[in-house]
Design a protein around this motif. Structure first.
Motif, PDB file in Angstrom:
ATOM      1  N   ASP A 124      -8.459  14.412   4.458  1.00  0.00           N
ATOM      2  CA  ASP A 124      -7.242  13.691   4.852  1.00  0.00           C
ATOM      3  C   ASP A 124      -6.031  14.617   4.824  1.00  0.00           C
ATOM      4  O   ASP A 124      -5.176  14.559   5.711  1.00  0.00           O
ATOM      5  CB  ASP A 124      -7.006  12.497   3.920  1.00  0.00           C
ATOM      6  CG  ASP A 124      -8.088  11.432   4.042  1.00  0.00           C
ATOM      7  OD1 ASP A 124      -8.821  11.442   5.058  1.00  0.00           O
ATOM      8  OD2 ASP A 124      -8.188  10.605   3.124  1.00  0.00           O
ATOM      9  N   ALA A 125      -5.952  15.455   3.805  1.00  0.00           N
ATOM     10  CA  ALA A 125      -4.834  16.400   3.704  1.00  0.00           C
ATOM     11  C   ALA A 125      -4.903  17.432   4.826  1.00  0.00           C
ATOM     12  O   ALA A 125      -3.881  17.781   5.428  1.00  0.00           O
ATOM     13  CB  ALA A 125      -4.865  17.100   2.354  1.00  0.00           C
ATOM     14  N   ARG A 126      -6.102  17.905   5.145  1.00  0.00           N
ATOM     15  CA  ARG A 126      -6.266  18.899   6.215  1.00  0.00           C
ATOM     16  C   ARG A 126      -5.816  18.341   7.558  1.00  0.00           C
ATOM     17  O   ARG A 126      -5.236  19.048   8.379  1.00  0.00           O
ATOM     18  CB  ARG A 126      -7.723  19.330   6.291  1.00  0.00           C
ATOM     19  CG  ARG A 126      -7.992  20.450   7.282  1.00  0.00           C
ATOM     20  CD  ARG A 126      -9.487  20.778   7.289  1.00  0.00           C
ATOM     21  NE  ARG A 126      -9.788  21.988   7.998  1.00  0.00           N
ATOM     22  CZ  ARG A 126     -10.093  22.024   9.290  1.00  0.00           C
ATOM     23  NH1 ARG A 126     -10.114  20.916  10.006  1.00  0.00           N
ATOM     24  NH2 ARG A 126     -10.374  23.178   9.873  1.00  0.00           N
ATOM     25  N   ALA A 127      -6.070  17.062   7.778  1.00  0.00           N
ATOM     26  CA  ALA A 127      -5.677  16.432   9.042  1.00  0.00           C
ATOM     27  C   ALA A 127      -4.155  16.392   9.211  1.00  0.00           C
ATOM     28  O   ALA A 127      -3.661  16.341  10.335  1.00  0.00           O
ATOM     29  CB  ALA A 127      -6.255  15.023   9.111  1.00  0.00           C
ATOM     30  N   GLN A 128      -3.415  16.448   8.111  1.00  0.00           N
ATOM     31  CA  GLN A 128      -1.953  16.406   8.174  1.00  0.00           C
ATOM     32  C   GLN A 128      -1.337  17.778   8.414  1.00  0.00           C
ATOM     33  O   GLN A 128      -0.141  17.877   8.686  1.00  0.00           O
ATOM     34  CB  GLN A 128      -1.394  15.811   6.886  1.00  0.00           C
ATOM     35  CG  GLN A 128      -1.819  14.379   6.659  1.00  0.00           C
ATOM     36  CD  GLN A 128      -1.315  13.854   5.334  1.00  0.00           C
ATOM     37  OE1 GLN A 128      -0.267  14.249   4.856  1.00  0.00           O
ATOM     38  NE2 GLN A 128      -2.082  12.944   4.732  1.00  0.00           N
ATOM     39  N   LEU A 129      -2.148  18.842   8.304  1.00  0.00           N
ATOM     40  CA  LEU A 129      -1.642  20.199   8.478  1.00  0.00           C
ATOM     41  C   LEU A 129      -1.715  20.635   9.933  1.00  0.00           C
ATOM     42  O   LEU A 129      -2.562  20.151  10.680  1.00  0.00           O
ATOM     43  CB  LEU A 129      -2.467  21.176   7.627  1.00  0.00           C
ATOM     44  CG  LEU A 129      -2.332  21.064   6.124  1.00  0.00           C
ATOM     45  CD1 LEU A 129      -3.360  21.952   5.435  1.00  0.00           C
ATOM     46  CD2 LEU A 129      -0.924  21.441   5.696  1.00  0.00           C
ATOM     47  N   PRO A 130      -0.850  21.574  10.332  1.00  0.00           N
ATOM     48  CA  PRO A 130      -0.956  22.112  11.692  1.00  0.00           C
ATOM     49  C   PRO A 130      -2.239  22.933  11.845  1.00  0.00           C
ATOM     50  O   PRO A 130      -2.807  23.414  10.859  1.00  0.00           O
ATOM     51  CB  PRO A 130       0.291  22.992  11.837  1.00  0.00           C
ATOM     52  CG  PRO A 130       0.758  23.257  10.462  1.00  0.00           C
ATOM     53  CD  PRO A 130       0.279  22.123   9.610  1.00  0.00           C
ATOM     54  N   ALA A 163      -4.694  13.291  -1.454  1.00  0.00           N
ATOM     55  CA  ALA A 163      -4.302  14.097  -0.293  1.00  0.00           C
ATOM     56  C   ALA A 163      -2.944  14.757  -0.539  1.00  0.00           C
ATOM     57  O   ALA A 163      -2.728  15.921  -0.168  1.00  0.00           O
ATOM     58  CB  ALA A 163      -4.259  13.234   0.963  1.00  0.00           C
ATOM     59  N   ALA A 164      -2.033  14.045  -1.191  1.00  0.00           N
ATOM     60  CA  ALA A 164      -0.719  14.614  -1.503  1.00  0.00           C
ATOM     61  C   ALA A 164      -0.852  15.784  -2.472  1.00  0.00           C
ATOM     62  O   ALA A 164      -0.142  16.782  -2.345  1.00  0.00           O
ATOM     63  CB  ALA A 164       0.190  13.539  -2.090  1.00  0.00           C
ATOM     64  N   HIS A 165      -1.778  15.673  -3.450  1.00  0.00           N
ATOM     65  CA  HIS A 165      -2.020  16.777  -4.374  1.00  0.00           C
ATOM     66  C   HIS A 165      -2.544  18.002  -3.622  1.00  0.00           C
ATOM     67  O   HIS A 165      -2.118  19.130  -3.882  1.00  0.00           O
ATOM     68  CB  HIS A 165      -3.030  16.385  -5.456  1.00  0.00           C
ATOM     69  CG  HIS A 165      -2.485  15.469  -6.493  1.00  0.00           C
ATOM     70  ND1 HIS A 165      -3.203  14.404  -6.967  1.00  0.00           N
ATOM     71  CD2 HIS A 165      -1.308  15.454  -7.152  1.00  0.00           C
ATOM     72  CE1 HIS A 165      -2.496  13.771  -7.871  1.00  0.00           C
ATOM     73  NE2 HIS A 165      -1.332  14.388  -7.997  1.00  0.00           N
TER      74      HIS A 165
END
Length: 126
Positions: free
Chosen positions: A14-20, A79-81
């Protein structure tokens, strides 16, 4: 020959999906390094896993800032962590290290006088 990295799952995905797109390879390296364990049956404490990724006290400071215990597990990260950890990792990857060279090794001994760089033999006056 390099092995393909396994796909991420859970909060890390989920965190990776928020990154460029250009940040994905670095994020993948970080996640796989934190999740890598010598024994497949156990996950190390997050404090120990971060020791190799964040130099000095940066890992402990990050854990404290996020309100996490050093004994918590990587599976407990949200994901925020993961995004916050990635930012801290990037900040420490770009920081210059004392005595480092471009190749990543420490200072080279100066063998012209047989001592480490900057050190001189004590002069002997007879």
């Amino acid at each position: 020959m390099s092995r393909p990295t396994p796909a991420l799952s859970g909060q890390a995905a989920d965190a990776r999906a928020q990154l460029p797109e250009e940040a994905h390879s670095g994020f993948d390296r970080l996640v796989h390094a934190v999740l890598a364990t010598p024994g497949a049956s156990r996950r190390p404490a997050l404090g120990a896993a971060l020791r190799s990724q964040l130099p000095g006290t940066a890992g402990v400071r990050w854990l404290h800032a996020e309100g996490l215990s050093p004994t918590s597990r990587a599976g407990d990260l949200t994901a925020a962590h993961w995004l916050s950890l990635h930012e801290a990792w990037l900040a420490n990857q770009q920081a210059p290290r004392a005595g480092s060279r471009e190749s990543g090794h420490g200072p080279r001994a100066d063998s012209r006088h047989g001592h480490a760089a900057g050190a001189q033999a004590i002069p002997r006056y007879y």
